[in-house]
Write a protein that holds these residues in place. Structure first.
Motif, mmCIF file in Angstrom:
data_model
loop_
_atom_site.group_PDB
_atom_site.id
_atom_site.type_symbol
_atom_site.label_atom_id
_atom_site.label_comp_id
_atom_site.label_asym_id
_atom_site.label_seq_id
_atom_site.Cartn_x
_atom_site.Cartn_y
_atom_site.Cartn_z
ATOM 1 N N PRO A 103 0.804 -1.235 0.000
ATOM 2 C CA PRO A 103 0.000 0.000 0.000
ATOM 3 C C PRO A 103 0.828 1.272 0.000
ATOM 4 O O PRO A 103 0.327 2.333 -0.354
ATOM 5 C CB PRO A 103 -0.807 -0.116 1.300
ATOM 6 N N THR B 286 -1.774 2.563 -6.723
ATOM 7 C CA THR B 286 -2.954 1.921 -6.157
ATOM 8 C C THR B 286 -3.326 0.666 -6.937
ATOM 9 O O THR B 286 -2.785 0.377 -7.996
ATOM 10 C CB THR B 286 -4.144 2.881 -6.183
ATOM 11 N N LEU B 287 -4.308 -0.066 -6.376
ATOM 12 C CA LEU B 287 -4.804 -1.253 -7.063
ATOM 13 C C LEU B 287 -5.453 -0.880 -8.382
ATOM 14 O O LEU B 287 -5.293 -1.582 -9.394
ATOM 15 C CB LEU B 287 -5.824 -1.991 -6.179
ATOM 16 N N TRP B 288 -6.211 0.218 -8.370
ATOM 17 C CA TRP B 288 -6.879 0.582 -9.629
ATOM 18 C C TRP B 288 -5.899 1.076 -10.668
ATOM 19 O O TRP B 288 -6.091 0.871 -11.850
ATOM 20 C CB TRP B 288 -7.995 1.606 -9.383
ATOM 21 N N SER C 182 -10.857 6.440 -5.087
ATOM 22 C CA SER C 182 -11.451 5.500 -6.029
ATOM 23 C C SER C 182 -11.865 6.211 -7.303
ATOM 24 O O SER C 182 -12.445 7.305 -7.260
ATOM 25 C CB SER C 182 -12.665 4.824 -5.388
ATOM 26 N N VAL D 11 -5.795 -5.123 2.012
ATOM 27 C CA VAL D 11 -6.636 -4.062 2.569
ATOM 28 C C VAL D 11 -6.402 -3.882 4.072
ATOM 29 O O VAL D 11 -6.446 -2.762 4.589
ATOM 30 C CB VAL D 11 -8.122 -4.355 2.281
ATOM 31 N N ASN E 172 -10.094 1.977 -0.836
ATOM 32 C CA ASN E 172 -9.913 0.656 -1.434
ATOM 33 C C ASN E 172 -11.218 -0.137 -1.403
ATOM 34 O O ASN E 172 -11.541 -0.841 -2.366
ATOM 35 C CB ASN E 172 -8.813 -0.110 -0.701
#
Length: 958
Positions: free
Chosen positions: A138, A151-153, A178, A205, A222
């Motif tokens: 993270p 980030t994940l996105w 997000s 997470v 997240n």
């Protein structure tokens, strides 16, 4: 019928054979596959599907993915939430290789059938994004050329569309917020068909702290991303998401992990598809494909499975019910060459352990098992629970890794290995060792019981499942049952109850018992317990007294017959050449010679009983076992020892069994009867004391009756004596030329003293023999005394009442005949000297008789005699005797016998007459020079009071 060993039919993979497998190779890593660095069995699609068994759940999932990617429906979001090691990552890899289309579907076994079922001729190539929560951080951005992904996105967009795709979410990635549903929908639609695989999402997470922003965003951003992504997927008909979530809160980790799991499960739950976990039968095939390259001889494998199934049917009473069903043969085939019971125990029992992964753990363990068995040339038809090579250190370490601390000594001491008790038992008993019955049974019990806990209501493996895990067709099941009984007696960590068996890290009650056995000492504990058991096993019977482990000073020196039981430390050994030491004979000789510090006089009244020297140590050990069990039961009742219900029953059963065994052991040990004897050699006198020994039958119903039988059959004791034998003894030892009579009491007492004389049961036998002998003139006569050359109360050749006292004489036949002739001569002479009786008065007052005058003699006056004198006055009738008085002094040592004779021979003469009143009074006087102690006074006064004496008191000389 000889069954082929599994190693001749099934061939393991090369890495299993060589032992080159590693834990990592069994852990599928989606990120390494995506990066192209995984091992061939995971990286190569053809090889992966060749070693992968497509389960029912996986087939449904792949069917849904195929339909989704081809735009024919299917689920947009699939959540894989199964237990630890349940095959989540392996399923993702199947989707990955299916969607990547790196090789044709025909090269991937099982895939063509899925495409045909879905009505898809060829699956379009799809873009794949892999988000690994373990790999991603993270707070550590990743650089892709000139682009920094945070980030994940951002990572999702980059993997799907590179720089162009990332541009769609660049601002959201930079700010850690997000991107929203619309942006994600645009991204997915632009790069569809696509597959998104998210593994270990919770692990990623849970690293975010609430209220704190990292480069990867925040906890909430997240979660918002996941929510937006799942909603966007519904709008793109050729995009699909697979995400794995842990099944339990414990796998989720911290409290934030638990919170993240709950939230993610909620979001995925709104759109997720159902996922069917792997069934046990499917796991058979999964493991087999991963561990074995091929089944070389299918017919031989079927023959083995059929033989096992028939064997189970033939022994249905000793095996689980499911083995009688026809489908059990199918289970054997599916699991071959591993027995289904191995899988059942691993998947049902071991998978309950928190750190044991269902598929991965089974693969890792079985790979080591197969490698070791192959190396050791194992010849079993199937790999069974009883085949588990726990003796192998590598296999053992892998097994106990999943268990709590303390199992290593259990395996080493009780289950398997050179120093294990199971090995020792088999080395001693070739019948058990021929099939390794003890080791196989212990392995099966360990596999089925090690994962259990003390908190379980029902613990252990049923007997029928132990048998199922060890028995091979052609073997007798009784061998394994015998082995279990031996294990129950010898192992320290094995427990049993209610026909179930289990190992525990705590020593069982048998170990506790063995530890307690060492507390008990011979003199203080063991000998008193043996003394009590021997005393209870013997009844007096023909003996007046039985003296168990009694010192010489406490064995009375009197006329009574006594049995002396020697202590266990004076065991008897049958005399052998060169063996002159016999503890029992030495101890018995000491008691026979002396009573304390005084010489013993009545030596012929003692018979001895001794323990068998070879059995004494076993008897001592059995007593210690009984005392140990007794203390365990007692401490359990008193709360000093914490026993559960099963252990309480085990302790009581152990005590009952120990008591039964001790009863048998006492009889088997105290089996020798010793009798002292002497012989008289002409001109040399009595010989040295010899000891005759006779074995008692331990199996007889009654020990006392067995002793009586042996004594009678071997003439150690005379209970019925013929007069001829008494007469012979009298001639040999008592009658002399100058003294042809002997005192009966002295004869009886001499038989009690001298070992070369017969040993009579009691004086009653002697008295009956005298009474029978006096009826004949062949043996002896009796008299009640002798005074001035005359025998008083002389009886010879006729029945008479015999009263045994110090005056009774036994007279030799020649002297008796001479004395009888003398008496007859005296009687004859007395008759000749008797005066002529007066004539009998005739009729009319005249006398008649021999020598009377003829008729016509002078008439006499009435009232005159022949001389004319008046006749002598007539003697008046005697007055009747109405009272009898009698007194007698009794011998204190024979008082009981003499008083009985008085009652039988005198008192009953009166009591049998009607109207006769009899009164008997006893005067008892005792005098002690030093006075009577308080104990004697108290006992006598109390007993006299109970017996209702008219008067009883102790007096002093003053």
């Amino acid at each position: 019928m000889s069954l082929k060993p599994w190693r001749e039919i099934a061939v393991p993979h090369e890495d299993v054979l060589k032992g080159t497998f590693a834990q990592a190779e069994f852990a599928a890593d989606i990120s390494r596959v995506h990066a192209g660095t995984a091992t061939p069995e995971y990286q190569n699609p053809a090889l992966f599907f060749q070693r992968t068994f497509i389960t029912g759940g996986m087939r449904l999932l792949l069917d849904s993915v195929v339909k989704r990617l081809s735009g024919r429906g299917g689920d947009p979001v699939i959540q894989l939430q199964t237990a630890f090691g349940g095959g989540k990552t392996h399923t993702m890899l199947a989707v990955y290789h299916l969607a990547s289309a790196q090789v044709p579907a025909s090269d991937m076994p099982g895939v063509s059938a899925i495409l045909d079922a879905a009505g898809v001729a060829e699956l379009p190539h799809a873009r794949i994004a892999v988000l690994d929560g373990i790999k991603s951080s993270p707070n550590q951005p990743v650089n892709h050329g000139g682009v920094t992904v945070r980030t994940l996105w951002g990572d999702l967009a980059w993997q799907l569309g590179g720089a162009d795709g990332y541009a769609l979410v660049a601002d959201a990635d930079a700010s850690g917020t997000s991107p929203g549903k619309a942006v994600l929908e645009t991204l997915l639609a632009h790069y569809a068909p696509c597959v998104i695989l998210i593994d270990e999402l919770v692990a990623y997470v849970r690293q975010f702290e609430e209220g704190k922003s990292l480069t990867g965003g925040t906890f909430d951003s997240n979660l918002s991303f996941i929510q937006a992504l799942t909603e966007a997927l519904k709008a793109v008909p050729t995009a699909v998401l697979l995400a794995s979530l842990p099944e339990s809160d414990k796998e989720a980790g911290s409290q934030r992990g638990v919170k993240a799991l709950a939230t993610l499960a909620h979001y995925f739950g709104r759109v997720q598809a159902l996922w069917k976990p792997v069934a046990t039968e499917e796991a058979f095939e999964i493991v087999r494909r991963r561990l074995f390259s091929q089944i070389g001889d299918r017919l031989a494998a079927e023959s083995v499975c059929r033989t096992f199934a028939d064997y189970y049917v033939a022994n249905k009473d000793d095996l689980p019910r499911e083995t009688q069903e026809g489908r059990y043969y199918e289970r054997l085939l599916h699991a071959y060459p591993i027995h289904p019971e191995v899988f059942d125990r691993l998947y049902e029992d071991w998978s309950s352990l928190d750190n044991f992964q269902r598929t991965r753990g089974v693969l890792k363990l079985m790979a080591k098992v197969i490698h070791r068995l192959w190396k050791d040339d194992n010849k079993d038809p199937l790999i069974m629970p009883g085949s588990l090579p726990v003796y192998d250190a590598d296999t053992r370490n892998d097994i106990i890794y999943y268990l709590p601390q303390g199992w290593d000594p259990v395996l080493e001491r009780d289950v398997d290995g050179e120093r294990a008790e199971t090995t020792a038992i088999e080395n001693q008993d070739t019948r058990l060792g021929a099939v390794q019955a003890c080791r196989r049974a212990a392995r099966a019990i360990f596999l089925g019981s090690a994962p259990s806990t003390a908190n379980q209501v029902v613990r252990g493996l049923e007997l029928e499942r132990v048998v199922l895990g060890v028995a091979i067709p052609g073997q007798q099941l009784g061998v394994y049952k015998d082995a279990l009984r031996r294990l129950g007696d010898r192992l320290h960590y094995l427990n049993s109850g209610s026909n179930r068996f289990w190992f525990d890290t705590r020593p069982n009650l048998r170990r506790e018992m063995e530890d307690r056995k060492r507390r008990f000492q011979d003199k203080e504990d063991v000998f008193p317990a043996i003394q009590d058991r021997v005393r209870k096993s013997l009844a007096t019977g023909m003996f007046t007294g039985i003296h168990v482990f009694t010192g010489s000073g406490d064995v009375p020196d009197d006329w009574a017959l006594r049995l002396v039981v020697l202590a266990p430390d004076a065991g008897f050994s049958r005399p052998q050449a060169g063996n002159t030491i016999n503890l029992a004979v030495d101890r018995a000789s000491e008691i026979l010679r002396n009573r304390g510090d005084s010489p013993r006089q009545k030596q012929n009244r003692l018979i001895f009983m001794a323990a068998d020297y070879d059995n004494v140590s076993r008897l001592r050990d059995q007593v210690r076992s009984m005392l140990a069990w007794q203390s365990i039961v007692s401490d359990g009742k008193d709360g000093k020892l914490n026993l559960d219900g099963i252990q309480t029953k085990q302790a009581q059963k152990g005590l009952d069994d120990a008591n039964d065994a001790l009863r048998r052991m006492v009889r088997e040990t105290y089996k020798w009867l010793l009798a002292p004897v002497q012989e008289v050699r002409p001109g040399k006198g009595p010989s040295e004391i010899q000891w005759e020994h006779f074995a008692l039958n331990p199996g007889s119903a009654n020990a006392s009756q067995e002793i009586e039988r042996v004594m009678k059959e071997n003439e150690l004791l005379i209970t019925e004596w013929a007069p001829i034998h008494l007469a012979t003894m009298l001639r040999q030892w008592f009658w002399k030329d100058q003294q042809p009579e002997a005192t009966a009491l002295d004869v009886w007492q001499k038989t009690c003293q001298y070992l070369y004389l017969p040993r009579l049961k009691d004086d009653q036998v002697f008295q009956l023999t005298v009474g029978a002998g006096v009826e004949s003139q062949d043996f002896f006569a009796v008299a009640q005394g002798k005074a001035e050359g005359c025998y008083l109360g002389f009886v010879y050749g006729k029945r008479s009442i015999i009263i045994m006292d110090a005056s009774l004489l036994l007279i030799a036949p020649p002297a008796a005949q001479a004395y009888a002739e003398k008496l007859r001569a005296e009687e004859e002479a007395a008759r000749k000297t008797e005066p002529t009786p007066p004539p009998f008065p005739g009729p009319g007052g005249l006398t008649t008789g021999i020598g009377t005058s003829a008729p016509g003699v002078e008439e006499r006056k009435p009232g005159t005699g022949t001389s004319g004198m008046p006749p002598a006055p007539t003697t008046p009738a005697a007055a009747p005797k109405r009272r009898f008085y009698g007194s007698i002094d009794l011998d204190p040592t024979l008082a009981k016998k003499q008083f009985a004779d008085i009652v039988d021979e005198v008192v009953q003469q009166f009591t049998t007459k009607h109207g006769v009143k009899v009164r008997i009074s006893i005067e008892l006087e005792a005098e002690a020079p030093v006075g009577f102690d308080d104990g004697v006074q108290r006992a006598v006064n109390e007993n006299c009071k109970v017996l209702r004496f008219n008067s009883a008191e102790f007096e002093s000389d003053q």
